[in-house]
Design an enzyme around this catalytic site. Structure first.
Site, PDB file in Angstrom:
ATOM      1  N   LYS A  53       0.831  -1.215   0.000  1.00  0.00           N
ATOM      2  CA  LYS A  53       0.000   0.000   0.000  1.00  0.00           C
ATOM      3  C   LYS A  53       0.860   1.257   0.000  1.00  0.00           C
ATOM      4  CE  LYS A  53      -4.300  -1.998   1.396  1.00  0.00           C
ATOM      5  NZ  LYS A  53      -5.350  -2.193   2.385  1.00  0.00           N
ATOM      6  N   ARG A  70      -3.446 -10.064   5.038  1.00  0.00           N
ATOM      7  CA  ARG A  70      -3.810 -10.184   3.619  1.00  0.00           C
ATOM      8  C   ARG A  70      -2.638  -9.656   2.797  1.00  0.00           C
ATOM      9  NH1 ARG A  70      -6.055  -7.017  -0.356  1.00  0.00           N
ATOM     10  NH2 ARG A  70      -7.563  -8.051  -1.717  1.00  0.00           N
TER      11      ARG A  70
HETATM   12  C1  9MG Z   1      -9.878  -5.918  -0.875  1.00  0.00           C
HETATM   13  N1  9MG Z   1      -8.942  -5.279   0.031  1.00  0.00           N
HETATM   14  C2  9MG Z   1      -7.967  -4.395  -0.290  1.00  0.00           C
HETATM   15  N2  9MG Z   1      -7.321  -4.003   0.808  1.00  0.00           N
HETATM   16  C3  9MG Z   1      -7.901  -4.652   1.845  1.00  0.00           C
HETATM   17  C4  9MG Z   1      -7.693  -4.657   3.233  1.00  0.00           C
HETATM   18  O1  9MG Z   1      -6.767  -3.887   3.801  1.00  0.00           O
HETATM   19  N3  9MG Z   1      -8.458  -5.446   4.002  1.00  0.00           N
HETATM   20  C5  9MG Z   1      -9.429  -6.228   3.444  1.00  0.00           C
HETATM   21  N4  9MG Z   1     -10.174  -6.979   4.263  1.00  0.00           N
HETATM   22  N5  9MG Z   1      -9.678  -6.242   2.121  1.00  0.00           N
HETATM   23  C6  9MG Z   1      -8.926  -5.472   1.359  1.00  0.00           C
END
Ligand code: 9MG
Length: 286
Positions: free
Chosen positions: A231, A265
């Site tokens: 990010k 994730r």
């Molecule tokens: C789809 N998506 C993109 N970034 C995310 C994040 O930080 N958390 C979750 N749950 N989904 C995300």
């Protein structure tokens, strides 16, 4: 491991240990089936490529596969419901017997219903089930749900995010959304929460939330799922473009787990799995 009052997350027919002796931090691998995905540039847009990416993630030790047919990159144009279904459904059908829980990242109740009928185990809604029909779409199944916080809408959320107390406000919002989900008939053991790093938040907001992440977990007693992988906050700190953010992302995943996350994730599954093995070895020696 985090002090979640919930030891398991019910995820379709899987029961994932998220706290207590049986638990270890879980890795959710990102499988984008979007031509405009911000970090894979559409590389996995076709079914064959998506499936070979999934196979590689499984070989690398992924715990959950998160399939997404709509880019959540700030400012990304929305796709139609039909297009989202066209992208996601073949992947769910092809992977439903792969031996790993399948999550689908969607905010549309119709997509939720269709993927659950096709065998998905989890719904990851970046809008935190804001759509009035979305809780009804998941309540009759045994899927897990991830309630994520986002301030504003994906098209405009990064224009001027504002909080007086980001940790308190995000925690309160998650608590309120969780209560609504439980009132709609969704058992608490099916719910995890997510602060939504980068969704209507500046880098300072994200860092404050990461530093105080345990407070969010304590606010609900539910397992935390977090996504920091590649990010812009990682880019801002390291000065690196998206394709060179792996090391920063792995460091952020380790910090997130140290600060209470049960599930991370990520794009880089193999590297995160290895880093977490080292993290665990040290933790269990202490
Ligand atoms: C789809 N998506 C993109 N970034 C995310 C994040 O930080 N958390 C979750 N749950 N989904 C995300």
């Amino acid at each position: 491991m985090p002090e979640s009052s919930r030891e398991y997350l019910q995820c379709g027919h899987y029961r994932l240990a998220v706290a207590g002796d049986a638990a270890r931090p879980l890795v959710m691998g990102i499988l984008n089936v979007t031509p405009d995905s911000f970090s894979d540039g559409g590389q996995f847009a076709s079914l064959d490529l998506a499936l070979s990416h999934a196979e590689q993630m499984i070989a690398d030790g992924v715990d959950i596969i998160d399939i997404g047919g709509e880019s959540t990159r700030p400012g990304a144009p929305p796709v139609s419901e039909d297009e989202e279904l066209r992208r996601v459904m073949p992947v769910v059908f092809a992977l439903r017997d792969c031996g790993k829980p399948l999550s689908v990242d969607t905010r549309r109740p119709k997509v939720m219903r269709e993927v659950l009928a096709a065998g998905a185990d989890m719904i990851n809604d970046i809008e935190g089930f804001r759509d009035p029909d979305s809780l009804a779409a998941v309540s009759d199944s045994d899927c897990a749900i991830c309630i994520m916080h986002m301030q504003g809408e994906p098209q405009s959320m990064q224009q001027s995010p504002h909080y007086d107390d980001v940790v308190g406000e995000v925690g309160e919002w998650l608590r309120e959304r969780t209560s609504r989900a439980i009132a709609a008939g969704i058992a608490a053991e099916r719910i995890c929460i997510d602060p939504g790093y980068g969704f209507g938040k500046t880098a300072q907001h994200n860092l404050r939330l990461l530093a105080r992440q345990q407070d969010l977990q304590h606010a609900t007693g539910l397992p935390l799922l977090v996504g920091l992988s590649r990010k812009s906050t990682i880019g801002l700190i390291t000065g690196k473009p998206v394709e060179h953010r792996m090391a920063g992302s792995v460091a952020a995943a380790l910090l997130a787990v140290t600060n209470g996350a049960s599930i991370v994730r990520v794009h880089d599954v193999a590297e995160t799995v290895d880093a977490l093995k080292v993290w665990r070895a040290v933790r269990s020696a202490g």
